[in-house]
Design an enzyme around this catalytic site. Sequence first.
Site, PDB file in Angstrom:
ATOM      1  N   ALA A 189       0.469  -1.102   0.150  1.00 23.94           N
ATOM      2  CA  ALA A 189      -0.017   0.029  -0.198  1.00 23.94           C
ATOM      3  C   ALA A 189       0.781   0.703  -0.164  1.00 23.94           C
ATOM      4  CB  ALA A 189      -1.008   0.292   1.323  1.00 23.94           C
ATOM      5  N   GLU A 190       0.052   1.899  -0.882  1.00 21.90           N
ATOM      6  CA  GLU A 190       1.345   2.617  -1.352  1.00 21.90           C
ATOM      7  C   GLU A 190       1.649   3.918   0.258  1.00 21.90           C
ATOM      8  OE1 GLU A 190      -1.064   2.326  -2.612  1.00 21.90           O
ATOM      9  OE2 GLU A 190      -1.172   3.241  -4.641  1.00 21.90           O
TER      10      GLU A 190
END
Lengths: 223, 217
Positions: free
Chosen positions: B45-46
């Site tokens: 996930a960013e």
Amino acid sequence: MAKLMDVKDAVSLIKDGDTVLAGGFYGNGTPVLIVDELLRQGQKDLIMINNDGNTVEKGVGRLIAAGQVKKFICSWCGRLPIAPKLAEECKMELELCPQGSFAERIRAAGYGLGGILTPTGLNTIVEEKWAQRVELNGKQWLYQTPLKGNVAILEADRADEAGNLVFHLTQRAFSTVMAFAADLVIVEVNKSIESVGSISPEEIHVPGILVDVLVQGGITYEQ
Amino acid sequence: MNSKELIARRVAKEFKNGDVVNLGAGLPGMVVNYIPNDITIYLHAENGIVGFGSDDPSLPRDIFRTEAAENRVSIIPGGAIVDSCTGFGIVRGGHLTATVLGTMQVDQEGSIANWMVPGGKFAGMGGAMDLVVGAKRVIVATEHCSKDGKSKILKKCTFPLTGYKVVKTIVTELAYIDVTEEGLILKEVAPGVTVKEVIQKTDADLIVSPDVCEMKL
């Protein structure tokens, strides 16, 4: 030794026209009391550097909605339609930067580098508007400048009086590099600020030598 | 099975144990529902999680235990949390096995346009431009045509690009297509779909693989 300050005095160090790096992803990790106080004191013409601004109710979006921001540099503002609207009306400048390049540009500023060379954004709007294509050894890159702040406003979970910081889960995000990239680093700490030596050196995410001012915060993280 | 489920099921078959994968919002996010139980993939996930799983309701609700669309998640055993530079270093440095993205347009050179419609909402690219240049494999998971019935697979994208010549594979409810130097290779058609139908519904030129077969789900 970082200075412990009242939020009012800490925020009074931020001046009209300052470039401010603000931690946070969707406003989570953007210091709440510091933003409250910026709204109250009303500093103007700020250049805000923050990943997404979040909304007009939480995060940097509040300052944009209040008209305190002259330029906003972010990777995404999908929750903040007022940002592209203000840009269209020429009331605020909006610069978009791919999220990974955004983080690296801040790191470059904080680590003494002259910018970044990245393949990200080649042949896109980034190349058209905000970056320069360069060829080196037969390879194409985009050159992007460092992103430096006069001030960084960050949130941490724990800190000691020497300014050493520990973040909670994804609270870390951009804040570790932002702590390097500003002349004045102000951190809102949610747990009670601890005495020097209470945090084990190996747990520390940001060394206290980078931190100038601590403000006692106290938000909880319940969603 | 609806179109989106079919696409997600087919994409889920692309992964093996230990793969590191970033799934875009919407349809790509559904892929995780069809990963077999004996395969562990690390979802990236960013916001800095490397290895997230579904929400664990026994844990306290926490604004910092969410993925990049702010949905509550858990961190799987073996997962980690990193800062943004490290998170995107994983992407750009070639440590991400694949990214799965939805799109508005993709073309026969492998260029993708999924962040902005001209004249539409101007929201920014987030991490998408980094993902498409950095991931070892870019998989587009999309319905074959837009809502108004136009092919999303074009000879040339007309919307602002997210990435130029970056896509490796396109999976739709009609077809599985590989992007190569020679052009788009039609490798599989969905059950009940003919090669002719795929060609009719595709604006881009398709090269039909001599081994073209029915998609296994």
